[in-house]
Design a protein around this motif. Structure first.
Motif, PDB file in Angstrom:
ATOM      1  N   GLY A 301       2.433  -1.462   0.266  1.00 34.50           N
ATOM      2  CA  GLY A 301       1.741  -0.184   0.129  1.00 34.50           C
ATOM      3  C   GLY A 301       2.242   0.597  -1.065  1.00 34.50           C
ATOM      4  N   ALA A 302       1.452   0.564  -2.127  1.00 37.49           N
ATOM      5  CA  ALA A 302       1.777   1.354  -3.325  1.00 37.49           C
ATOM      6  C   ALA A 302       0.454   1.676  -3.995  1.00 37.49           C
ATOM      7  CB  ALA A 302       2.695   0.587  -4.258  1.00 37.49           C
ATOM      8  N   ASP A 303      -0.257   2.642  -3.436  1.00 35.83           N
ATOM      9  CA  ASP A 303      -1.605   2.938  -3.904  1.00 35.83           C
ATOM     10  C   ASP A 303      -1.589   3.664  -5.242  1.00 35.83           C
ATOM     11  OD1 ASP A 303      -1.668   4.064  -0.618  1.00 35.83           O
ATOM     12  OD2 ASP A 303      -0.561   5.128  -2.153  1.00 35.83           O
ATOM     13  N   GLU A 304      -0.652   3.480  -5.977  1.00 33.91           N
ATOM     14  CA  GLU A 304      -0.306   3.712  -7.374  1.00 33.91           C
ATOM     15  C   GLU A 304       1.199   3.492  -7.460  1.00 33.91           C
ATOM     16  OE1 GLU A 304      -1.189   4.328 -11.420  1.00 33.91           O
ATOM     17  OE2 GLU A 304      -2.638   4.461  -9.805  1.00 33.91           O
ATOM     18  N   ASN A 305       1.929   4.330  -6.722  1.00 30.25           N
ATOM     19  CA  ASN A 305       3.383   4.176  -6.671  1.00 30.25           C
ATOM     20  C   ASN A 305       3.835   4.179  -5.213  1.00 30.25           C
ATOM     21  OD1 ASN A 305       4.110   4.468  -9.647  1.00 30.25           O
ATOM     22  ND2 ASN A 305       2.928   6.318  -9.301  1.00 30.25           N
ATOM     23  N   ALA A 306       4.688   3.212  -4.848  1.00 30.23           N
ATOM     24  CA  ALA A 306       5.264   3.205  -3.509  1.00 30.23           C
ATOM     25  C   ALA A 306       6.138   4.443  -3.335  1.00 30.23           C
ATOM     26  CB  ALA A 306       6.089   1.941  -3.302  1.00 30.23           C
ATOM     27  N   ARG A 307       6.025   5.066  -2.129  1.00 34.58           N
ATOM     28  CA  ARG A 307       6.723   6.335  -1.884  1.00 34.58           C
ATOM     29  C   ARG A 307       7.472   6.277  -0.559  1.00 34.58           C
ATOM     30  NH1 ARG A 307       1.823  10.292  -1.641  1.00 34.58           N
ATOM     31  NH2 ARG A 307       0.913   8.439  -0.659  1.00 34.58           N
ATOM     32  N   PRO A 308       8.697   6.755  -0.510  1.00 41.68           N
ATOM     33  CA  PRO A 308       9.419   6.796   0.760  1.00 41.68           C
ATOM     34  C   PRO A 308       8.611   7.523   1.822  1.00 41.68           C
ATOM     35  CG  PRO A 308      10.907   7.304  -1.055  1.00 41.68           C
ATOM     36  CD  PRO A 308       9.521   7.258  -1.633  1.00 41.68           C
ATOM     37  N   GLY A 309       8.601   6.941   3.011  1.00 43.59           N
ATOM     38  CA  GLY A 309       7.869   7.540   4.120  1.00 43.59           C
ATOM     39  C   GLY A 309       6.419   7.122   4.191  1.00 43.59           C
ATOM     40  N   HIS A 310       5.916   6.413   3.198  1.00 39.83           N
ATOM     41  CA  HIS A 310       4.515   5.977   3.183  1.00 39.83           C
ATOM     42  C   HIS A 310       4.470   4.458   3.329  1.00 39.83           C
ATOM     43  CE1 HIS A 310       2.672   9.862   1.919  1.00 39.83           C
ATOM     44  NE2 HIS A 310       3.909  10.071   1.492  1.00 39.83           N
ATOM     45  N   THR A 311       4.674   4.006   4.556  1.00 40.75           N
ATOM     46  CA  THR A 311       4.792   2.574   4.827  1.00 40.75           C
ATOM     47  C   THR A 311       3.754   2.061   5.807  1.00 40.75           C
ATOM     48  OG1 THR A 311       6.388   3.005   6.600  1.00 40.75           O
ATOM     49  CG2 THR A 311       7.274   2.625   4.373  1.00 40.75           C
ATOM     50  N   ASP A 312       2.878   2.932   6.310  1.00 44.30           N
ATOM     51  CA  ASP A 312       1.883   2.531   7.302  1.00 44.30           C
ATOM     52  C   ASP A 312       0.876   1.559   6.682  1.00 44.30           C
ATOM     53  OD1 ASP A 312       0.726   3.389  10.093  1.00 44.30           O
ATOM     54  OD2 ASP A 312      -0.996   3.324   8.726  1.00 44.30           O
TER      55      ASP A 312
END
Length: 681
Positions: A301-312
Motif C-alpha cells: 500500500g503506497a498510493d503514491e507514498n507508503a505512510r505509517p498507519g496506512h496499512t489496510d
C-alpha cells in the motif's frame, strides 16, 4: 525474505555438469557459471548470472497473453500517439537536435518502451512504422558532445531520468534489428556522462532514485564492447544513486521508486561481487512488504507514498508500480536464478495488474487496491496519498501511468523464456506461444510451442517443433505455490523430485515431435494476515479470489475528467475515449464462514468453459469461480474518505443470515474485496 534468500543459496549450489544423453536426464537448476555460445552474457570481470534474457520477440505469445497484447494494441496503448499531447510530434524535444521543445520528458520513452516491443512481438507494421519515427528521431538528436534528447534542468542540474528510459528503448531496438548505430550512440553518450562532476550527477529526485536503470544500460553496453571506462562509470553511478542498501529504511517510500529501484544494489553486485549487494535488494523488497504489504496481490500500500498507519487493504498502488515490479523481478531472476522472483511476477500479473484496466484496455486507473469497492471520479485524499480522481477508469489518468502502462504484458511475455549458461533454455513463466531461439554448443535453431491456459488450468505442454543435433538442456520452473508437480517427456515421467520454487532440468537430444508435459496440481489455500487484523485471502493455485461484486459502468466525459498533467492532442475526439466510473450494485461487506479445522471444505470449486473472447480476467467470463458461505456485516461501510472501511478485526460477530457467496479471480474484479474478515457460524 528468508525464503527468497534460501532459494538463492540453493540455486547457486545446484549447477550441474551435463553430458549429452540419448534419453531424458534430470539436470537440476541452471548452472551459475559457463559461457552461452549464442547470446551475449556478462563479460569479465562482471559476475555471470545464471539466466540470460532472450532478444525481444524470441517468444511470441498466443492464448490469453497474446490476446492481452492485441487488446493493448487496439486500445489505449496502441493509439496513444494519436491522442496524447505529450506524444505530439510538432515541437517535441525528442525529435530535435537542440534538446528544446514544448514536449519532451519521460512520456515518449515510457510509452515507446512498451509500444515498440509490442510492435516487434506482434509484427504489426503500423506500430513498427510509428516506433521508427521516434527511434530515428532519438538517434538523430545526439549532439556533438554525446548528449541526446530533451535537455531538462532541475535545480540547476541536468536531469537524466528520461534518457534512462530511452536507452532501454534503444537496447530493445538493437536486439530486434541489430542496427549498427545503437552501440556507438550509447558509447558516445556514456563518455559524455563520464565527464559530469559527481556533484552535478544524478542529484534530482527521480534520477537519483532510479540510477539503477542507468547502471543496467551501462552493463548492457559493456557486455558488447568491453570498454573499460564503462566499469568506471558504473562505479560512479552506484555511488551517486540513492542508498538502497539501508538495513531498516528506504531512501524514499514512493511506490514506483521502490518497485523499480530496489534492484539497484543487486545489479551492481555483478561488478562488486558482494553478496551483501544482492542481499540489500532482497531486504528492501521484504521490508516494504513487511510494513505495508500484508495484503494479497504481491504489492504493498503506497498510493503514491507508503505512510505509517496506512496499512489496510484499501491502500492502493499505482499501475506504474505493477509494471515496474514485474520488470524488476525478471532482472532479479536473471541475476540470481531464484524462481521466487517469478513467483512474485505471477502474483502481481495475475492478481493485481489486470484489474487496473477496463477489459478492452481503452482506459486505466491510476490506483488499484486489494479492497476497492468504488471506482469513481471523486478525490479520496487523504485516505489515499493522491489528490484527484485517481480511482476513475480514465484514458487520461496521470501521465506517468498513462504512458508507462504500454509495458504491462510485454514485460511478462518477453521474460517467459530465458537462455542458460550451458547453452540451454529455461521456461520461467508459462504462457501459450512459440519460442524461436538458439541452443546447444553450435547455436542451432530451436522452435518450441507451448500450449496452456495456465494459471486457470494446471496443464502445460511444450512441443518441440525444431531442434539441432547434439542435445541441450531445458529447465522448467516449478511454481512456488505448487506441491506435487510432475514432469513427463513423451508421456514418460522423469525420475526427478519437483520442489516448489525451484527448477527441474531435462537434457536430451531433442527431436521434432518430442513433448514435455507439466502438471501443476492446484489446491485451495487460506492465508491469514495476522498483521492486518486476522483477515484472510483465498488462493487456488496462483490465483487469489475476490468477492464477486456486481459492477455498473457509467461513462464520464474524458475531456472533463482528464488529470491536470495529461492532455489531448488538437483534433483528438474525446468521445471515442470515454472514462468510466465503476459502481457497486450489490453488497460487498461480508465476512466469510470458514471451517478452522479444514478450511478447504468450506469452498466449492466451479470450473466453466474457456471464454470465447480469450479474455479470462472478467467477472462474466472467469473460467473458474469459488462458492463459500458468508454473513453481511452492516457496520462495515465506506469510511469518511469514500474507501472501503478498514477491515474489521477477526473473528467478527454477525446476526445476519448465512448466504452463499461467489468468489472470482482477483485480477478480473475491478471492484473487489480480497482481504476478508471471518466470522463464526
Amino acid at each position: 525474505m528468508n525464503r527468497m534468500l534460501s532459494c538463492l543459496v540453493l540455486a547457486a549450489a545446484c549447477g550441474p555438469t551435463l553430458a549429452a544423453q540419448p534419453s531424458a536426464q534430470p539436470a537440476g537448476s541452471p548452472p551459475m557459471a559457463g559461457t552461452n555460445h549464442s547470446y551475449v552474457s556478462n563479460r569479465p570481470p562482471l559476475r555471470t548470472g545464471p539466466l540470460i534474457k532472450l532478444p525481444v520477440a524470441s517468444f511470441r505469445p498466443s492464448g490469453w497473453v497474446g490476446k492481452a497484447l492485441e487488446l493493448q494494441r487496439d486500445g489505449l496503448a496502441g493509439h496513444l500517439g494519436e491522442i496524447s499531447v505529450w506524444l505530439t510530434r510538432k515541437d517535441n524535444a525528442w525529435l530535435r537536435t537542440d534538446g528544446k521543445g514544448q514536449y519532451g520528458w519521460e512520456e515518449v520513452p515510457y510509452w515507446l518502451r512498451g509500444y515498440a516491443r509490442m510492435a516487434y512481438i506482434l509484427g504489426d507494421q503500423r506500430m513498427l512504422d510509428e516506433a521508427k519515427v521516434w527511434i530515428e528521431g532519438t538517434l538523430s538528436s545526439q549532439r556533438e558532445n554525446g548528449d541526446f534528447g530533451p535537455v531538462q534542468m532541475r535545480n540547476g542540474k541536468r536531469d537524466l531520468w528520461a534518457q534512462m528510459l530511452m536507452l532501454q528503448v534503444l537496447q530493445s531496438f538493437h536486439e530486434f534489428s541489430n542496427d549498427p548505430r545503437v552501440v556507438p550512440f550509447m558509447t558516445r553518450y556514456f563518455k559524455w556522462q563520464a565527464t559530469i562532476p559527481d556533484e552535478q550527477f544524478l542529484k534530482d529526485y527521480w534520477e537519483n532514485s532510479r540510477g539503477g536503470d542507468n547502471l543496467a544500460s551501462v552493463y548492457w553496453l559493456y557486455n558488447r564492447t568491453g570498454d573499460a571506462f564503462l566499469l568506471e562509470l558504473a562505479t560512479k553511478i552506484d555511488r551517486n544513486t540513492a542508498n538502497w542498501r539501508q538495513a531498516e529504511n528506504l531512501p524514499n517510500w514512493h511506490v514506483v521508486n521502490i518497485a523499480q529501484c530496489f534492484r539497484a544494489p543487486a545489479i551492481y553486485s555483478l561488478q562488486s561481487g558482494k553478496k551483501g549487494d544482492i542481499n540489500a535488494s532482497y531486504r528492501s523488497f521484504a521490508l516494504v512488504r513487511e510494513r505495508y504489504g500484508q495484503v494479497p496481490g504481491g504489492m504493498f500500500g503506497a498510493d503514491e507514498n507508503a505512510r505509517p498507519g496506512h496499512t489496510d487493504p484499501h491502500q492502493a498502488a499505482e499501475t506504474c508500480g505493477f509494471v515496474e515490479q514485474i520488470y524488476s523481478n525478471m532482472i532479479m531472476t536473471e541475476i540470481t536464478g531464484d524462481p521466487s522472483w517469478a513467483a512474485n511476477t505471477e502474483d502481481v500479473a495475475f492478481n493485481s495488474m489486470p484489474a487496473a484496466f477496463t477489459p478492452d484496455y481503452r482506459a486505466l486507473r491510476y490506483l488499484t487496491a486489494p479492497n476497492q469497492v468504488v471506482s469513481d471520479s471523486k478525490n479520496h485524499a487523504p485516505g489515499v496519498a493522491n489528490e484527484g480522481p485517481f480511482f476513475l477508469m480514465n484514458p487520461f489518468s496521470s501521465r506517468c501511468c498513462q504512458h508507462n502502462h504500454s509495458s504491462a504484458w510485454v514485460n511478462y511475455a518477453e521474460h517467459a523464456w530465458m537462455a542458460t549458461l550451458d547453452d540451454g533454455l529455461a521456461a520461467v513463466l508459462y504462457a501459450s506461444g512459440e519460442l524461436n531461439a538458439k541452443a546447444g554448443a553450435a547455436g542451432g535453431a530451436v522452435t518450441l510451442v507451448t500450449g496452456t491456459n495456465y494459471p486457470f488450468e494446471d496443464q502445460v505442454v511444450i512441443s518441440v517443433k525444431k531442434a539441432p543435433p547434439g542435445g541441450f538442456p531445458i529447465y522448467l520452473c516449478i511454481p512456488q505455490w505448487c506441491q506435487g508437480a510432475s514432469v513427463a517427456v513423451n508421456g514418460k515421467s522423469i525420475d526427478e523430485r519437483t520442489t516448489p520454487g525451484a527448477f527441474v532440468g531435462v537434457r536430451r537430444e531433442w527431436k521434432a515431435g518430442d513433448s514435455i508435459s507439466l502438471s501443476f496440481p492446484m489446491h485451495l489455500k487460506v492465508r491469514t494476515w495476522e498483521k492486518n487484523k486476522g483477515s484472510v485471502s483465498i488462493d487456488y493455485g496462483p490465483l487469489t479470489f475476490s468477492l464477486k461484486i456486481d459492477e455498473k459502468y457509467e461513462a464520464v466525459a474524458s475531456d472533463k475528467t482528464a488529470i491536470g498533467d495529461s492532455g489531448w492532442q488538437p483534433g483528438a475526439d474525446a468521445k471515442k475515449w470515454p472514462s468510466h466510473e465503476i459502481l457497486p450494485t450489490s453488497p460487498w461487506n461480508y465476512a466469510l464462514v470458514i471451517d478452522k479445522a479444514d478450511p478447504s471444505t468450506s469452498f466449492e470449486v466451479v470450473r466453466k468453459s474457456w471464454p470465447a473472447s480469450n479474455q479470462p480476467f472478467t467477472n462474466a467470463e472467469a473460467p473458474i469461480v469459488l462458492h463459500v458461505k458468508g454473513k453481511r456485516l452492516p457496520g462495515w461501510t465506506l469510511d469518511e474518505h469514500g474507501l472501503a472501511g478498514a477491515v474489521p478485526q477477526s473473528p467478527v460477530e454477525s446476526k445476519e443470515p448465512l448466504v452463499e457467496l461467489t468468489l472470482v479471480p482477483m485480477g478480473g474484479a475491478r471492484l473487489r474485496i480480497s482481504s476478508f474478515p471471518v466470522t463464526n457460524r
